[in-house]
Design a protein around this motif. Structure first.
Motif, PDB file in Angstrom:
ATOM      1  N   ARG A   1      54.996 -54.796   7.658  1.00 43.00           N
ATOM      2  CA  ARG A   1      56.142 -54.235   8.391  1.00 43.00           C
ATOM      3  C   ARG A   1      57.325 -54.026   7.450  1.00 43.00           C
ATOM      4  N   GLN A   2      57.584 -54.996   6.609  1.00 44.23           N
ATOM      5  CA  GLN A   2      58.724 -54.898   5.697  1.00 44.23           C
ATOM      6  C   GLN A   2      58.546 -53.784   4.675  1.00 44.23           C
TER       7      GLN A   2
ATOM      8  N   GLU B   1      59.304 -50.478   6.270  1.00 46.23           N
ATOM      9  CA  GLU B   1      60.747 -50.276   6.404  1.00 46.23           C
ATOM     10  C   GLU B   1      61.365 -49.869   5.070  1.00 46.23           C
TER      11      GLU B   1
ATOM     12  N   GLN C   1      60.659 -46.217   4.473  1.00 43.47           N
ATOM     13  CA  GLN C   1      61.456 -45.316   5.294  1.00 43.47           C
ATOM     14  C   GLN C   1      62.848 -45.055   4.714  1.00 43.47           C
ATOM     15  N   ILE C   2      63.392 -46.020   3.997  1.00 42.42           N
ATOM     16  CA  ILE C   2      64.702 -45.819   3.385  1.00 42.42           C
ATOM     17  C   ILE C   2      64.591 -45.416   1.914  1.00 42.42           C
TER      18      ILE C   2
ATOM     19  N   PHE D   1      55.501 -47.922  14.091  1.00 48.00           N
ATOM     20  CA  PHE D   1      56.387 -46.931  13.485  1.00 48.00           C
ATOM     21  C   PHE D   1      55.992 -45.515  13.880  1.00 48.00           C
TER      22      PHE D   1
ATOM     23  N   SER E   1      56.606 -42.928   0.636  1.00 45.23           N
ATOM     24  CA  SER E   1      57.894 -42.616   1.245  1.00 45.23           C
ATOM     25  C   SER E   1      58.187 -41.125   1.114  1.00 45.23           C
TER      26      SER E   1
END
Length: 281
Positions: free
Chosen positions: A72-73, A76, A79-80, A96, A240
């Protein structure tokens, strides 16, 4: 007034995810599996192919064993744009990107041939492309086999055997719902924490594929593995979109070609790892 600031942010994040000197594009890839796992070995193969095809102008740096965070981390971070690539289970990805929920449903594939005809065909490609809506670019699926239940104190042969048991699940609403409907008590726990959770009685059992059960040494604390193969949830290799958009067309091609080659290689490794795991446990 906002556009320049946003541009600087995107460039700085992409640089952090890629890193390295200007003449070499370096992409960081993090995942949660042990270096002996077939997926990690396939990623090493992919990194070698990227290096060879690019003549050393592109490099993948791999961080296994949750060094940079849980699945999960790492999603995230993708995504950034502060991490370049990751591998996650489709069960975690569904949090997600909702369309991936379907891959966690029990017994949706007739057999292995049916599964890969779907995942490597137009449907699978469409699902990977859907991830872009969520700032994730899907590269390929890795084989994660078929998941079966295992428990500390008794074999799980029928749904009734799950009654009263706390079963570790992935962070997936579909997986927790399945265990609930079968009569168990779903308990989402990070993979890296599961051995201790089984040992200390936080959970009574879990469900996973044979290689993961074997390589994690969960057989030391959960001796009853029931080969019911209720789901066939694949892993997904992602990059990403912040980083992807910053790559040249040539770099994207190197990465895509190497990813697809690694997926074929990983399937062969997976078959060997599954046979060995079943033989050993």
């Amino acid at each position: 007034m906002n556009r320049p600031g946003r541009y600087v942010l995107v460039v700085s994040l992409a640089a952090a995810a890629c890193g390295g000197p200007d003449d070499v594009t370096v992409v960081k890839l993090a995942h949660g599996l042990d270096p002996s796992h077939s997926v990690h070995r396939a990623m090493v193969f992919m990194a070698e192919r990227v290096r060879d095809e690019s003549g050393g102008r592109m490099r993948l740096d791999i961080y296994p064993s949750e060094q940079l965070g849980t699945e999960r981390q790492t999603l995230e971070l993708l995504q950034i744009g502060s991490l370049g690539m990751t591998k996650v289970s489709a069960a975690v990805l569904e949090n997600f990107a909702a369309p991936f929920k379907v891959l966690s449903l029990p017994y949706i594939f007739r057999d292995e041939a049916h599964q890969w005809a779907v995942l490597e065909g137009p449907i699978g490609r469409e699902m990977l492309d859907l991830a872009a809506r969520f700032r994730l670019h899907g590269l390929c699926f890795y084989d994660a086999g078929r998941r079966s239940f295992y428990a500390k104190d008794r074999p799980i042969v029928t749904p009734q055997d799950l009654h009263g048991l706390k079963i570790r699940t992935q962070e997936s609403a579909t997986a927790t719902r399945m265990v609930t409907l079968l009569g168990g008590s779903p308990t989402p726990i990070a993979w890296g924490e599961l051995y201790t959770a089984l040992q200390q009685g936080v959970v009574d059992g879990a469900e996973n594929n044979p290689p993961s059960f074997y390589l994690s040494r969960h057989y030391e604390v959960a001796r009853h593995y029931s080969l019911n193969e209720h789901t066939a949830v694949p892993d997904v290799l992602l990059v990403s979109t912040v980083v992807w958009d910053d790559l040249t067309d040539r770099e994207r091609q190197w990465l895509e070609d190497a990813a697809l080659e690694s997926a074929r290689y990983q399937k062969r490794l997976w078959q060997e790892a599954t046979a060995e795991a079943l033989r050993m446990v």
